[in-house]
Design an enzyme around this catalytic site. Structure first.
Site, PDB file in Angstrom:
ATOM      1  N   LYS A  62      63.528   8.950  22.223  1.00 32.95           N
ATOM      2  CA  LYS A  62      63.485  10.444  21.799  1.00 32.95           C
ATOM      3  C   LYS A  62      64.092  11.328  22.669  1.00 32.95           C
ATOM      4  O   LYS A  62      65.059  12.068  22.391  1.00 32.95           O
ATOM      5  CB  LYS A  62      62.168  10.712  21.213  1.00 32.95           C
ATOM      6  CG  LYS A  62      61.623   9.519  20.171  1.00 32.95           C
ATOM      7  CD  LYS A  62      59.914   9.737  20.121  1.00 32.95           C
ATOM      8  CE  LYS A  62      59.420   8.519  19.397  1.00 32.95           C
ATOM      9  NZ  LYS A  62      59.831   8.123  18.134  1.00 32.95           N
TER      10      LYS A  62
ATOM     11  N   TRP B  45      49.644   6.709  15.990  1.00 28.86           N
ATOM     12  CA  TRP B  45      50.157   5.830  17.059  1.00 28.86           C
ATOM     13  C   TRP B  45      48.903   5.475  18.133  1.00 28.86           C
ATOM     14  O   TRP B  45      49.034   4.581  18.476  1.00 28.86           O
ATOM     15  CB  TRP B  45      51.307   6.561  17.795  1.00 28.86           C
ATOM     16  CG  TRP B  45      52.576   6.310  16.980  1.00 28.86           C
ATOM     17  CD1 TRP B  45      53.316   7.457  16.481  1.00 28.86           C
ATOM     18  CD2 TRP B  45      53.214   5.399  16.697  1.00 28.86           C
ATOM     19  NE1 TRP B  45      54.511   7.066  15.641  1.00 28.86           N
ATOM     20  CE2 TRP B  45      54.332   5.735  15.805  1.00 28.86           C
ATOM     21  CE3 TRP B  45      53.179   3.877  16.949  1.00 28.86           C
ATOM     22  CZ2 TRP B  45      55.234   5.059  15.170  1.00 28.86           C
ATOM     23  CZ3 TRP B  45      54.346   3.274  16.399  1.00 28.86           C
ATOM     24  CH2 TRP B  45      55.242   3.769  15.296  1.00 28.86           C
TER      25      TRP B  45
ATOM     26  N   ASP C 139      50.360   7.979  26.130  1.00 33.28           N
ATOM     27  CA  ASP C 139      51.620   7.602  25.514  1.00 33.28           C
ATOM     28  C   ASP C 139      52.428   9.188  25.309  1.00 33.28           C
ATOM     29  O   ASP C 139      52.219   9.854  24.586  1.00 33.28           O
ATOM     30  CB  ASP C 139      51.345   7.151  24.145  1.00 33.28           C
ATOM     31  CG  ASP C 139      52.481   6.791  23.512  1.00 33.28           C
ATOM     32  OD1 ASP C 139      53.584   7.105  23.585  1.00 33.28           O
ATOM     33  OD2 ASP C 139      52.411   6.231  22.300  1.00 33.28           O
TER      34      ASP C 139
HETATM   35  N1  PMP Z   1      53.975   6.051  20.401  1.00 32.49           N
HETATM   36  C1  PMP Z   1      54.472   7.175  19.782  1.00 32.49           C
HETATM   37  C2  PMP Z   1      53.969   8.599  19.903  1.00 32.49           C
HETATM   38  C3  PMP Z   1      55.722   7.206  18.748  1.00 32.49           C
HETATM   39  O1  PMP Z   1      56.150   8.171  18.383  1.00 32.49           O
HETATM   40  C4  PMP Z   1      56.297   5.786  18.671  1.00 32.49           C
HETATM   41  C5  PMP Z   1      57.446   5.747  17.992  1.00 32.49           C
HETATM   42  N2  PMP Z   1      57.809   6.589  16.899  1.00 32.49           N
HETATM   43  C6  PMP Z   1      55.711   4.733  19.335  1.00 32.49           C
HETATM   44  C7  PMP Z   1      54.562   5.088  19.992  1.00 32.49           C
HETATM   45  C8  PMP Z   1      56.238   3.403  19.209  1.00 32.49           C
HETATM   46  O2  PMP Z   1      57.282   3.459  19.705  1.00 32.49           O
HETATM   47  P1  PMP Z   1      58.481   2.073  19.740  1.00 32.49           P
HETATM   48  O3  PMP Z   1      59.040   1.970  18.547  1.00 32.49           O
HETATM   49  O4  PMP Z   1      59.237   2.273  21.033  1.00 32.49           O
HETATM   50  O5  PMP Z   1      57.495   0.855  20.097  1.00 32.49           O
END
Ligand code: PMP
Length: 360
Positions: free
Chosen positions: A196, A102, A172
Site C-alpha cells: 500500500k 483485519w 498492524d
Molecule cells: N492488515 C491490514 C490492515 C490490511 O489492510 C491487510 C490487507 N489488505 C492485511 C493486514 C493483510 O495483508 P497481506 O495481504 O499482506 O497478508
C-alpha cells in the site's frame, strides 16, 4: 501514456518516479550487466540495496537504535501468526483491540496459539469508529496489546495511540505506515505488508524492539524473529525485487520532504474528499465517524443501493479504478495512499460533484 486514476486498496498506486527509475535500471543494474532480479542475494550490489532500504526507513521514521528492521515474506497475514508464536508465552494473555476485519483475523490466529482477550471493540457499530485510546487498559502481566492502526476496509484510523498501557504495543500498520510521523519508541513491534504505502507486494516490513527478539529453538526456524534478525533478513533468499522497489519508494518519500511532507499532502488529499462528502447534504454518506476518519481509505455510500451502483459504473467508465468498497461492507472506497497524486484526487472530487449535480 496516461496513468490510470488508481484508487486500489492494495496492491495500489506506486509513484511514477519509482517506476521510471526501475525501468531505467531494468536491464543493467549498477553496470552489472544484469537486472537486479538476476543478482545473487549474497552479492555486494544486492546487499547495498538491502542495507540502503533499512537505512532509509530508519531515517524516515527516526527508528531508534534499539530496534531491528526485518524484511519478511508471507504478508501481514503471516505476522498474525508469527507475532503470537514469538511473543505470547503459554502463561500469558495477548490483548487485541478489535477495530475491523483485519484485527479479527489477527486475533483468530493468535487464539490458535495461546490465551487471548479482547481489550476493546467497535464491532457493535459495524466498525465505524475507533474506541477512545485513553480508555484502553490491559493487565500489567499481559503479553502485549495488538491494534490495527488503519482499518483499510472500514476507513477508520487511530489518531492517537493508547498511553495507559505498560505492555508492548504491537501495531498492524499495513495501510498507513509512512503516511504520518509516528513515535516508534512507543511500540514494541510495527508490521506492514508493503503493497500500500511501501512498494509492491512480496515484502513485509517488521520493526521490532530488540529486547523482544528471543531465541526459541522450539520454534520453526523460518517463523522465528530471531532467525531473521541475526542474519540481517538474509537467512534465506529475500524478495530482492520487492526490496529494491521498496528502497526506491523510500527515496521518493525522502524527496517529498520525508514523512512530514507526505503527511501534509495526505491531509490535503483527504480533506478534499471528505469536504465533498460533508457538503453533499447527505447525497454521499461517509461510513466512518468524523473523529475516526482515515486519511488513507475514504469509505462512503450513496443514498440507495442503485445509486451507489450507478456511481461505481459511471466512475469506472470515466477511468477511475478501484472505487468499489470491500466485498464485506459494500459501498465505495477511495484509497488515497502516499503515491496517489493530488491531481487524481481532485479529478475524483470533480467527478463526485458532477455526479451529484446530475442525479439529485
Ligand atoms: N492488515 C491490514 C490492515 C490490511 O489492510 C491487510 C490487507 N489488505 C492485511 C493486514 C493483510 O495483508 P497481506 O495481504 O499482506 O497478508
Amino acid at each position: 501514456m496516461k496513468r490510470a486514476y488508481n484508487f486500489n486498496a492494495g496492491p495500489a498506486a506506486l509513484p511514477e518516479w519509482v517506476l521510471q527509475e526501475a525501468k531505467e535500471h531494468w536491464l543493467n543494474f549498477n553496470d552489472t550487466g544484469m537486472s537486479l532480479m538476476e543478482l545473487s542475494h549474497r552479492s555486494a550490489d544486492y546487499e547495498a540495496v538491502h542495507n540502503e532500504a533499512k537505512e532509509l526507513l530508519t531515517s524516515l521514521l527516526s527508528i531508534p537504535d534499539n530496534y531491528e528492521i526485518l524484511f519478511l515474506q508471507g504478508g501481514a497475514s503471516l505476522q498474525f501468526t508469527m507475532i503470537p508464536m514469538n511473543l505470547l508465552p503459554k502463561n500469558q494473555t495477548a490483548y487485541y483491540a478489535l477495530t475491523g476485519i483485519w484485527s479479527e483475523k489477527a486475533l483468530k490466529e493468535a487464539s490458535k496459539l495461546g490465551n487471548t482477550a479482547i481489550s476493546i471493540s467497535s464491532k457493535n457499530e459495524n466498525y465505524s469508529y475507533i474506541p477512545n485510546s485513553e480508555q484502553i487498559e490491559v493487565p500489567k502481566d499481559a503479553a502485549y496489546l495488538h491494534i490495527t492502526s488503519n482499518n483499510t476496509i472500514y476507513g477508520t484510523q487511530w489518531s492517537s495511540y493508547p498511553t495507559n498501557v505498560s505492555v508492548p504495543l504491537i501495531a498492524d500498520m499495513s495501510s498507513d505506515i509512512l503516511s504520518t510521523p509516528i513515535d516508534v519508541s512507543k511500540f514494541g513491534l510495527i508490521y506492514a505488508g508493503a503493497q500500500k504505502n511501501l512498494g509492491p507486494s512480496g515484502v513485509t516490513v517488521v520493526i521490532i524492539r530488540k529486547d523482544l527478539i528471543k531465541e526459541d529453538t522450539a520454534l520453526p526456524t523460518m517463523l522465528s524473529f530471531h532467525t531473521h534478525a541475526k542474519s540481517n533478513s538474509l537467512f534465506n533468499t529475500p524478495p530482492t525485487l520487492a526490496i529494491y522497489l521498496l528502497s526506491l519508494v523510500l527515496k521518493w518519500v525522502k524527496k517529498q520532504g520525508g514523512v512530514e511532507g507526505i503527511a501534509a499532502l495526505n491531509n490535503e488529499k483527504a480533506k478534499h474528499l471528505y469536504d465533498v462528502i460533508d457538503q453533499s447534504n447527505g447525497f454521499y454518506r461517509g461510513h466512518a465517524e468524523e473523529t475516526s476518519r482515515s486519511k488513507m481509505n475514504v469509505t462512503f455510500t450513496l443514498q440507495s443501493e442503485n445509486l451507489t451502483k450507478a456511481f461505481l459504473q459511471e466512475a469506472k467508465e470515466a477511468g477511475f479504478v478501484g472505487l468499489n468498497g470491500h466485498r464485506s461492507v459494500g459501498g465505495c472506497r477511495a484509497s488515497i495512499y502516499n503515491a496517489v497524486p493530488l491531481e487524481h484526487v481532485m479529478e475524483l472530487t470533480k467527478f463526485m460533484k458532477e455526479f451529484q449535480r446530475k442525479n439529485q
